[in-house]
Design a protein around this motif. Structure first.
Motif, PDB file in Angstrom:
ATOM      1  N   ALA A  21      13.699   2.540  -0.418  1.00  0.00           N
ATOM      2  CA  ALA A  21      14.628   1.184  -0.496  1.00  0.00           C
ATOM      3  C   ALA A  21      16.419   2.359   0.196  1.00  0.00           C
ATOM      4  N   LEU A  22      16.446   3.224   0.343  1.00  0.00           N
ATOM      5  CA  LEU A  22      17.634   4.003   0.977  1.00  0.00           C
ATOM      6  C   LEU A  22      17.231   3.487   2.693  1.00  0.00           C
ATOM      7  N   ALA A  23      16.675   3.934   2.655  1.00  0.00           N
ATOM      8  CA  ALA A  23      16.245   4.058   4.218  1.00  0.00           C
ATOM      9  C   ALA A  23      14.541   3.583   4.341  1.00  0.00           C
ATOM     10  N   PRO A  24      14.427   2.143   4.666  1.00  0.00           N
ATOM     11  CA  PRO A  24      13.504   1.340   5.062  1.00  0.00           C
ATOM     12  C   PRO A  24      12.960   1.347   6.196  1.00  0.00           C
ATOM     13  N   ASP A  25      13.395   2.507   7.144  1.00  0.00           N
ATOM     14  CA  ASP A  25      12.281   2.854   8.232  1.00  0.00           C
ATOM     15  C   ASP A  25      12.609   3.286   8.339  1.00  0.00           C
ATOM     16  N   ASN A  26      12.634   5.016   7.360  1.00  0.00           N
ATOM     17  CA  ASN A  26      12.520   6.413   7.282  1.00  0.00           C
ATOM     18  C   ASN A  26      10.664   6.436   6.958  1.00  0.00           C
ATOM     19  N   ALA A  27      10.116   6.240   8.439  1.00  0.00           N
ATOM     20  CA  ALA A  27       9.269   6.554   8.753  1.00  0.00           C
ATOM     21  C   ALA A  27       7.974   7.389   7.386  1.00  0.00           C
ATOM     22  N   ASN A  28       8.542   8.795   7.579  1.00  0.00           N
ATOM     23  CA  ASN A  28       7.879   9.504   6.467  1.00  0.00           C
ATOM     24  C   ASN A  28       8.049   9.730   4.838  1.00  0.00           C
ATOM     25  N   TRP A  29       9.599   8.791   5.222  1.00  0.00           N
ATOM     26  CA  TRP A  29       9.181   8.552   3.049  1.00  0.00           C
ATOM     27  C   TRP A  29       8.068   7.085   2.473  1.00  0.00           C
ATOM     28  N   GLN A  30       8.347   6.163   4.001  1.00  0.00           N
ATOM     29  CA  GLN A  30       7.159   5.692   4.123  1.00  0.00           C
ATOM     30  C   GLN A  30       5.251   6.431   3.509  1.00  0.00           C
ATOM     31  N   SER A  31       5.522   6.990   4.220  1.00  0.00           N
ATOM     32  CA  SER A  31       3.854   7.865   4.170  1.00  0.00           C
ATOM     33  C   SER A  31       4.014   8.738   2.805  1.00  0.00           C
ATOM     34  N   GLY A  32       4.760   8.982   2.561  1.00  0.00           N
ATOM     35  CA  GLY A  32       5.169   9.771   1.066  1.00  0.00           C
ATOM     36  C   GLY A  32       4.946   8.691  -0.286  1.00  0.00           C
ATOM     37  N   LEU A  33       5.598   7.352  -0.016  1.00  0.00           N
ATOM     38  CA  LEU A  33       5.014   6.154  -0.379  1.00  0.00           C
ATOM     39  C   LEU A  33       3.195   6.127  -0.882  1.00  0.00           C
ATOM     40  N   ALA A  34       3.560   5.624   0.636  1.00  0.00           N
ATOM     41  CA  ALA A  34       1.854   5.526   0.513  1.00  0.00           C
ATOM     42  C   ALA A  34       0.693   6.679  -0.270  1.00  0.00           C
ATOM     43  N   LEU A  35       1.067   7.703   0.284  1.00  0.00           N
ATOM     44  CA  LEU A  35       0.513   8.657  -1.027  1.00  0.00           C
ATOM     45  C   LEU A  35      -0.108   9.052  -2.054  1.00  0.00           C
ATOM     46  N   GLY A  36       1.517   8.782  -2.259  1.00  0.00           N
ATOM     47  CA  GLY A  36       1.798   8.399  -3.434  1.00  0.00           C
ATOM     48  C   GLY A  36       0.928   7.173  -4.781  1.00  0.00           C
ATOM     49  N   HIS A  37       0.846   6.128  -4.144  1.00  0.00           N
ATOM     50  CA  HIS A  37       0.329   5.470  -4.623  1.00  0.00           C
ATOM     51  C   HIS A  37      -1.330   5.905  -4.514  1.00  0.00           C
ATOM     52  N   LEU A  38      -1.745   6.527  -3.714  1.00  0.00           N
ATOM     53  CA  LEU A  38      -3.109   6.600  -3.498  1.00  0.00           C
ATOM     54  C   LEU A  38      -3.836   7.618  -4.207  1.00  0.00           C
ATOM     55  N   ARG A  39      -3.045   9.067  -4.516  1.00  0.00           N
ATOM     56  CA  ARG A  39      -3.004   9.898  -5.295  1.00  0.00           C
ATOM     57  C   ARG A  39      -2.542   9.217  -6.999  1.00  0.00           C
ATOM     58  N   LEU A  40      -2.068   8.092  -7.347  1.00  0.00           N
ATOM     59  CA  LEU A  40      -2.002   7.521  -8.718  1.00  0.00           C
ATOM     60  C   LEU A  40      -3.138   6.722  -8.587  1.00  0.00           C
ATOM     61  N   GLY A  41      -3.747   5.871  -7.137  1.00  0.00           N
ATOM     62  CA  GLY A  41      -5.189   5.104  -8.239  1.00  0.00           C
ATOM     63  C   GLY A  41      -5.878   6.044  -8.266  1.00  0.00           C
ATOM     64  N   GLN A  42      -6.176   7.620  -7.747  1.00  0.00           N
ATOM     65  CA  GLN A  42      -7.381   8.175  -8.032  1.00  0.00           C
ATOM     66  C   GLN A  42      -7.434   8.857  -9.533  1.00  0.00           C
ATOM     67  N   VAL A  43      -6.807   9.443  -9.813  1.00  0.00           N
ATOM     68  CA  VAL A  43      -5.873   8.643 -11.125  1.00  0.00           C
ATOM     69  C   VAL A  43      -6.360   8.033 -11.934  1.00  0.00           C
ATOM     70  N   GLN A  44      -6.129   6.989 -12.066  1.00  0.00           N
ATOM     71  CA  GLN A  44      -6.519   5.542 -12.552  1.00  0.00           C
ATOM     72  C   GLN A  44      -7.730   5.794 -12.748  1.00  0.00           C
ATOM     73  N   LEU A  45      -8.890   5.704 -11.328  1.00  0.00           N
ATOM     74  CA  LEU A  45      -9.894   5.482 -11.044  1.00  0.00           C
ATOM     75  C   LEU A  45     -10.426   6.470 -12.185  1.00  0.00           C
ATOM     76  N   ALA A  46     -10.421   7.924 -11.763  1.00  0.00           N
ATOM     77  CA  ALA A  46     -11.032   8.644 -12.801  1.00  0.00           C
ATOM     78  C   ALA A  46     -10.918   8.406 -13.972  1.00  0.00           C
ATOM     79  N   GLY A  47      -9.606   7.609 -14.402  1.00  0.00           N
ATOM     80  CA  GLY A  47     -10.201   7.091 -15.919  1.00  0.00           C
ATOM     81  C   GLY A  47     -10.280   5.848 -16.418  1.00  0.00           C
ATOM     82  N   ARG A  48     -11.001   5.332 -15.519  1.00  0.00           N
ATOM     83  CA  ARG A  48     -12.094   4.070 -15.177  1.00  0.00           C
ATOM     84  C   ARG A  48     -11.173   2.925 -15.530  1.00  0.00           C
ATOM     85  N   ASN A  49      -9.853   2.777 -15.079  1.00  0.00           N
ATOM     86  CA  ASN A  49      -8.644   1.906 -15.018  1.00  0.00           C
ATOM     87  C   ASN A  49      -8.753   1.072 -13.079  1.00  0.00           C
TER      88      ASN A  49
END
Length: 566
Positions: free
Chosen positions: A298-326
């Motif tokens: 939100a602070l710097a929408p054009d920062n591709a590195n932070w966008q990539s970090g956000l995508a990785l965060g969603h990926l890891r969150l999804g993995q632990v949610q899937l492991a928890g059968r959510n």
């Protein structure tokens, strides 16, 4: 020689709740830096945490109003003012890489190299080679990255020999070993990776012993123990990995900072302890990191590195949610990751690291969709993942991680083709996976994950040949699977998955032998059933027989009873 640039020279400011340095790079707390590295993994720790809050900064800028500056413009001004300062060019290249312009980053770092070589400053040259290594990793060229890191290491070793009392140089030497270990791990050379990480650990242990109150050195020491644990886990040595992770917990910063690290480390420890990974603490840790990167984006929408970090965060969150059968919430997390990465890849098609990340996110999305019985959507996601990985492997056939993902894609295709009754195509897909996995195991026989995958390929081919009526070929493959799984199960008798795999292989081989009907075949089948029963009983005694396997003992006893009397 002046090594003053090892000292921290950067002041900070807070914008929208995020602490930033003068180049608009986030500065994370000790505990959160460690948490980021743990959640994102060794290969992404540098990207996510910017190599930690102890990293030396090269440039300071501030506009007249004291507001947040444009970091790229600041670097442009710096190189215009002083084009013969290699550090300015390095920072320019680093920021170009952060926004996803890899070609521009390469140009800047080539200029940095030319300046450093002309000047003859070895410290500058080591910095340039490290930055080039980071860029080459992002470009997917692991061999070139390894060469750059090793060149930097050799320079630092010479500088340390000249100035052995310089703690900053010694810390940099330890980090050089860690970078090399990370690349070797990505290439699948786990023995050499472990050796590199341990070389870095030895240096850090001496530094930490000299000054136990130095939080920066303690941080490095803890993360190096985690890196060693990751390699040990990949080798299948869960006991050693658990010991390394628990040693990492012996660092003692403040309770508030340590809380984030303790939570994130559960993602590692859960993989080497019995039990489910999808714990509430793990989910909360990933949610917190997603929130951090959402604020940064939100602070710097054009920062591709932070966008990539956000995508990785969603990926890891999804993995632990899937492991928890959510599964529903996991699907949405994976969709968020895919959406971000699709935009990044469209904007920066020359960035293979983001393509690899997109392929991984598509694969995880397919798993969630399949779990929700959305078969057509799952098939589309799996095909998208496979197509990306196929292109990456063509780009760098020596990238062992990509080859492993490519083999996984072939095997997944085989499963889908088999379920659609296209059995000839399924066999071809299984064989393609088998050949890749054989090569990976030959390159790194100590890699437990690849050994397991190879046994799965033998199992799949054995099943397909059995259905075709080729009993000899089926038996050969199931015996190959038994041989691998016996070895893996013996290494860790508390690993429920390995023990169950072994039971399945014993039973499949025994079933084929029973069908052959000869006295020798029947006796061998009886021996296999008994071995399967012994493993299942041992699982029950150790408390690792899961609910879904509750009937395993009874099933094997029934199969054993169907054989004629001895």
């Amino acid at each position: 020689m002046d090594h003053s640039r090892f000292s921290s020279v950067v002041s900070h400011q807070e914008v929208n709740g995020i602490l930033l340095n003068r180049l608009c790079l986030p500065v994370f707390s000790f505990g959160l830096t460690l948490a980021l590295a743990l959640v994102f993994g060794a290969g992404q720790a540098t990207l996510a945490a910017n190599e930690g809050s102890g990293r030396t900064e090269i440039l300071q800028t501030e506009d007249a109003g004291g507001s947040t500056p444009d970091p790229l413009r600041a670097c442009e001004q710096a190189v215009e003012l002083d084009p013969v300062d290699a550090w300015n060019w390095v920072q320019f290249g680093v920021l170009e890489q952060q926004v996803g312009r890899l070609e521009a980053a390469e140009v800047a770092l080539n200029d940095a190299l030319a300046v450093a070589e002309a000047d003859g400053n070895e410290r500058d040259l080591s910095v340039v080679m490290t930055a080039r290594g980071h860029l080459q990793r992002a470009q997917g060229d692991l061999a070139a990255a390894l060469e750059s890191y090793r060149t930097s290491l050799a320079i630092i070793e010479r500088l340390v020999a000249q100035d052995p009392g310089n703690a900053g140089l010694r810390r940099e030497l330890s980090k050089s070993h860690k970078r090399i270990g990370s690349v070797l791990e990505a290439q699948g050379d786990l023995v050499a990776a472990l050796e590199s990480h341990r070389a870095g650990l030895t240096i850090l242990e001496r530094l930490a012993a000299q000054d136990p109150a130095n939080a920066q050195w303690q941080r490095d020491l803890s993360l190096t123990h985690v890196a060693i644990g990751d390699v040990q886990r990949a080798q299948g040595d869960r006991s050693a990995a658990r010991e390394s992770y628990e040693t990492a917990l012996q660092v003692h910063p403040s309770d508030q900072e340590w809380r984030d690290y303790l939570v994130a480390l559960q993602l590692r420890l859960a993989d080497v302890r019995p039990g489910r990974r999808g714990t509430l603490a793990a989910v909360q840790s990933c949610e917190a990191i997603v929130a951090i990167f959402e604020s940064l984006v939100a602070l710097a929408p054009d920062n591709a590195n932070w966008q990539s970090g956000l995508a990785l965060g969603h990926l890891r969150l999804g993995q632990v949610q899937l492991a928890g059968r959510n599964v529903f919430t996991a699907r949405e997390s994976f969709r968020a990751s895919v959406a971000i990465l699709e935009r990044l890849v469209a904007q920066h098609p020359d960035n293979p690291a983001w393509q690899s990340q997109l392929a991984h996110s598509y694969d995880e999305l397919g798993k969630a969709q399949f779990g929700l019985q959305d078969v057509l959507a799952a098939l589309e996601s799996f095909q998208a993942s496979f197509a990306i990985t196929e292109r990456l492997v063509a780009l760098d056939p020596g990238n062992a991680q990509w080859q492993g993902h490519f083999a996984h894609g072939h095997s997944r295709n085989g499963d889908l083709q088999w379920s659609s009754d296209d059995r000839a195509s399924a066999r071809e897909s299984y064989r393609a996976a088998l050949e890749i996995r054989r090569q990976l195991v030959a390159q790194s026989p100590e890699n437990e994950r690849w050994q397991t995958d190879l046994s799965v390929s033998h199992d799949r081919i054995g099943d397909s040949l059995n259905a075709q009526g080729d009993l000899a070929g089926a038996l050969e493959n199931h015996r190959a699977a038994v041989e691998i799984r016996e070895r893996l199960a013996a290494q860790d008798r508390d690993h429920a998955g390995r023990q169950r795999y072994l039971v399945v292989s014993y039973v499949k081989a025994a079933n084929i032998l029973k069908g052959q009907g000869s006295k020798q075949a029947l006796e061998t089948a009886r021996d296999h059933y008994r071995k399967a029963l012994a493993v299942a009983v041992r699982m029950q005694e150790r408390g690792i027989l899961t609910f879904r396997d509750a009937g395993l003992i009874e099933e094997v006893e029934h199969l054993l009873a169907t054989l004629p009397d001895e």
